[in-house]
Write an enzyme that holds these catalytic residues in place. Structure first.
Site, PDB file in Angstrom:
ATOM      1  N   GLY A 177      -4.067  -4.305  -2.008  1.00  0.00           N
ATOM      2  CA  GLY A 177      -4.821  -4.572  -0.783  1.00  0.00           C
ATOM      3  C   GLY A 177      -5.355  -5.997  -0.784  1.00  0.00           C
ATOM      4  O   GLY A 177      -4.616  -6.958  -0.545  1.00  0.00           O
ATOM      5  N   HIS A 210      -3.190   7.445   2.784  1.00  0.00           N
ATOM      6  CA  HIS A 210      -4.098   6.522   2.092  1.00  0.00           C
ATOM      7  C   HIS A 210      -5.496   7.137   2.047  1.00  0.00           C
ATOM      8  O   HIS A 210      -5.922   7.790   3.003  1.00  0.00           O
ATOM      9  CB  HIS A 210      -4.115   5.172   2.821  1.00  0.00           C
ATOM     10  CG  HIS A 210      -4.770   4.100   2.010  1.00  0.00           C
ATOM     11  ND1 HIS A 210      -6.136   3.988   1.893  1.00  0.00           N
ATOM     12  CD2 HIS A 210      -4.244   3.102   1.243  1.00  0.00           C
ATOM     13  CE1 HIS A 210      -6.427   2.968   1.095  1.00  0.00           C
ATOM     14  NE2 HIS A 210      -5.295   2.405   0.691  1.00  0.00           N
ATOM     15  N   GLU A 244      -3.536   5.970  -6.643  1.00  0.00           N
ATOM     16  CA  GLU A 244      -4.660   5.084  -6.326  1.00  0.00           C
ATOM     17  C   GLU A 244      -5.980   5.812  -6.587  1.00  0.00           C
ATOM     18  O   GLU A 244      -6.447   6.577  -5.729  1.00  0.00           O
ATOM     19  CB  GLU A 244      -4.612   4.675  -4.850  1.00  0.00           C
ATOM     20  CG  GLU A 244      -3.376   3.902  -4.466  1.00  0.00           C
ATOM     21  CD  GLU A 244      -3.651   2.953  -3.295  1.00  0.00           C
ATOM     22  OE1 GLU A 244      -3.482   1.754  -3.484  1.00  0.00           O
ATOM     23  OE2 GLU A 244      -4.059   3.430  -2.220  1.00  0.00           O
ATOM     24  N   ASN A 287      -0.673  -4.125   1.293  1.00  0.00           N
ATOM     25  CA  ASN A 287      -1.320  -3.366   2.364  1.00  0.00           C
ATOM     26  C   ASN A 287      -2.428  -4.231   2.962  1.00  0.00           C
ATOM     27  O   ASN A 287      -3.471  -4.430   2.333  1.00  0.00           O
ATOM     28  CB  ASN A 287      -1.904  -2.062   1.779  1.00  0.00           C
ATOM     29  CG  ASN A 287      -2.715  -1.276   2.793  1.00  0.00           C
ATOM     30  OD1 ASN A 287      -2.666  -1.543   3.996  1.00  0.00           O
ATOM     31  ND2 ASN A 287      -3.480  -0.300   2.323  1.00  0.00           N
ATOM     32  N   TRP A 288      -2.169  -4.745   4.159  1.00  0.00           N
ATOM     33  CA  TRP A 288      -3.150  -5.654   4.771  1.00  0.00           C
ATOM     34  C   TRP A 288      -4.232  -4.918   5.553  1.00  0.00           C
ATOM     35  O   TRP A 288      -5.110  -5.549   6.147  1.00  0.00           O
ATOM     36  CB  TRP A 288      -2.420  -6.687   5.649  1.00  0.00           C
ATOM     37  CG  TRP A 288      -1.589  -7.628   4.821  1.00  0.00           C
ATOM     38  CD1 TRP A 288      -1.686  -7.818   3.466  1.00  0.00           C
ATOM     39  CD2 TRP A 288      -0.544  -8.500   5.265  1.00  0.00           C
ATOM     40  NE1 TRP A 288      -0.771  -8.750   3.047  1.00  0.00           N
ATOM     41  CE2 TRP A 288      -0.066  -9.199   4.119  1.00  0.00           C
ATOM     42  CE3 TRP A 288       0.035  -8.774   6.509  1.00  0.00           C
ATOM     43  CZ2 TRP A 288       0.967 -10.135   4.189  1.00  0.00           C
ATOM     44  CZ3 TRP A 288       1.057  -9.711   6.578  1.00  0.00           C
ATOM     45  CH2 TRP A 288       1.514 -10.388   5.429  1.00  0.00           C
ATOM     46  N   LYS A 289      -4.161  -3.631   5.604  1.00  0.00           N
ATOM     47  CA  LYS A 289      -5.185  -2.804   6.261  1.00  0.00           C
ATOM     48  C   LYS A 289      -5.537  -3.353   7.654  1.00  0.00           C
ATOM     49  O   LYS A 289      -4.673  -3.930   8.302  1.00  0.00           O
ATOM     50  CB  LYS A 289      -6.436  -2.712   5.376  1.00  0.00           C
ATOM     51  CG  LYS A 289      -6.110  -2.349   3.926  1.00  0.00           C
ATOM     52  CD  LYS A 289      -7.326  -1.996   3.142  1.00  0.00           C
ATOM     53  CE  LYS A 289      -6.917  -1.772   1.695  1.00  0.00           C
ATOM     54  NZ  LYS A 289      -7.928  -1.163   0.901  1.00  0.00           N
ATOM     55  N   GLU A 348      -8.300   5.936   2.495  1.00  0.00           N
ATOM     56  CA  GLU A 348      -9.194   5.541   3.596  1.00  0.00           C
ATOM     57  C   GLU A 348      -8.946   6.414   4.828  1.00  0.00           C
ATOM     58  O   GLU A 348      -9.858   6.657   5.614  1.00  0.00           O
ATOM     59  CB  GLU A 348      -8.993   4.043   3.911  1.00  0.00           C
ATOM     60  CG  GLU A 348      -9.607   3.174   2.819  1.00  0.00           C
ATOM     61  CD  GLU A 348      -8.959   1.808   2.654  1.00  0.00           C
ATOM     62  OE1 GLU A 348      -8.162   1.401   3.508  1.00  0.00           O
ATOM     63  OE2 GLU A 348      -9.259   1.155   1.631  1.00  0.00           O
ATOM     64  N   SER A 375      -7.377  -2.445  -6.910  1.00  0.00           N
ATOM     65  CA  SER A 375      -7.896  -3.697  -7.478  1.00  0.00           C
ATOM     66  C   SER A 375      -6.894  -4.427  -8.383  1.00  0.00           C
ATOM     67  O   SER A 375      -7.277  -5.017  -9.395  1.00  0.00           O
ATOM     68  CB  SER A 375      -9.219  -3.440  -8.208  1.00  0.00           C
ATOM     69  OG  SER A 375     -10.199  -3.052  -7.265  1.00  0.00           O
ATOM     70  N   GLY A 408     -10.498  -1.666  -3.755  1.00  0.00           N
ATOM     71  CA  GLY A 408     -11.288  -2.718  -3.113  1.00  0.00           C
ATOM     72  C   GLY A 408     -12.543  -3.142  -3.847  1.00  0.00           C
ATOM     73  O   GLY A 408     -13.393  -3.804  -3.268  1.00  0.00           O
TER      74      GLY A 408
END
Ligand code: PEP
Length: 262
Positions: free
Chosen positions: A239, A99, A171, A8-10, A101, A218, A177
């Site tokens: 991520g 997600h 998650e 997941n490159w966000k 976020e 992480s 992160g």
């Protein structure tokens, strides 16, 4: 069942940077033939999907494409949204849904997530449904109830024959992160819990055999083995550590755990 590695490159990497990374990953993985043993998926920003798809087609890459989000309608007056049908046009096969976020910054509700899951299935995208408790919820002893609620609501109305296509990503929000994952046994407990929740609505056999439950939070080249060697963890959602080609390839190469039962 194949294990799956999802990057997941966000909101990182522009089109050029995403393409550069994809080129490096593709050539490194081809040398190792590791893409064939497991599913490897990259989820760049929407803007990069078209260019990356062209590159994958040209190079006959085995890496698959995923979106970081979808909208729940096929088309219409929904300014700023991207429909699952559009994503299919660039050969997206997966879509990250719910997600943390987005739940937190964009107030995505369980109901919105459920609509997205059902639309993804309708258009043949595999939903990667993210669930997990915040640190406060865990401190209050609510981990199990939060996971139970999020999983149950996300999958409301999903039929038995559609269920097989779903991936659930556990998650824990508080380790995303930060560079410090939860203990692998702790993650494995939540994976078992997720399956248990779903036994109520789907046959135990289908849940055990067909549902992939993966861990995110992480994960890096040093700790990935400890997760994928856990019984019941079918892959990872990564991520930060997936933004570097060498790290990503090292993680994908870790993907066969000889001790693993399932
Ligand atoms: C994520 O955001 O899905 C994620 C797992 O991020 P990180 O690996 O950076 O914790």
């Amino acid at each position: 069942m194949k294990q799956i590695f999802i990057a997941n490159w966000k909101m990182n990497l522009n089109v050029e940077e995403s393409l550069d990374l994809v080129k490096k990953i593709d050539s490194l993985l081809k040398k190792n033939k590791d893409t064939e043993k497991n599913d490897v998926v990259v989820c760049p920003s929407f803007l990069s999907l078209w260019a990356i798809n062209n590159y994958f087609n040209q190079k006959k890459s085995k890496i698959k494409l995923g979106a970081q989000n979808i909208f729940w309608e096929e088309k219409g007056a929904f300014t700023g949204e991207i429909s699952p049908k559009m994503l299919k046009e660039v050969n997206c096969q997966y879509a990250i849904i719910g997600h943390s976020e987005r739940r937190e910054n964009l107030w995505e509700s369980d109901q919105m997530i459920n609509q997205k899951v059902r639309t993804a299935l309708k258009f043949g995208l595999t939903p990667v449904v993210c669930v997990g408790e915040t640190f406060e919820e865990r401190k209050r002893g609510q981990r199990d109830s939060v996971i139970g609620r999020q999983v149950g609501r996300a999958l409301e109305g999903v039929k038995k024959n559609e269920f097989r296509k779903i991936i659930i990503a556990y998650e824990p929000v508080w380790v995303i992160g930060i560079g410090q994952a939860v203990e692998p046994e702790d993650a494995a407990y939540s994976h078992h819990l997720i399956r248990k929740v779903l036994f109520k609505s789907y046959s135990e056999k289908i849940v055990a055999k067909d549902l992939r439950v993966i861990y995110g939070g992480s994960v890096n080249p040093d700790n990935i083995d400890s997760f994928i060697c856990q019984d019941g963890i079918d892959g990872v959602l990564v991520g930060s550590a997936s933004l570097e080609a060498d790290k990503l390839v090292k993680m994908v190469k870790s993907f066969s755990c000889p001790k693993r039962k399932k």
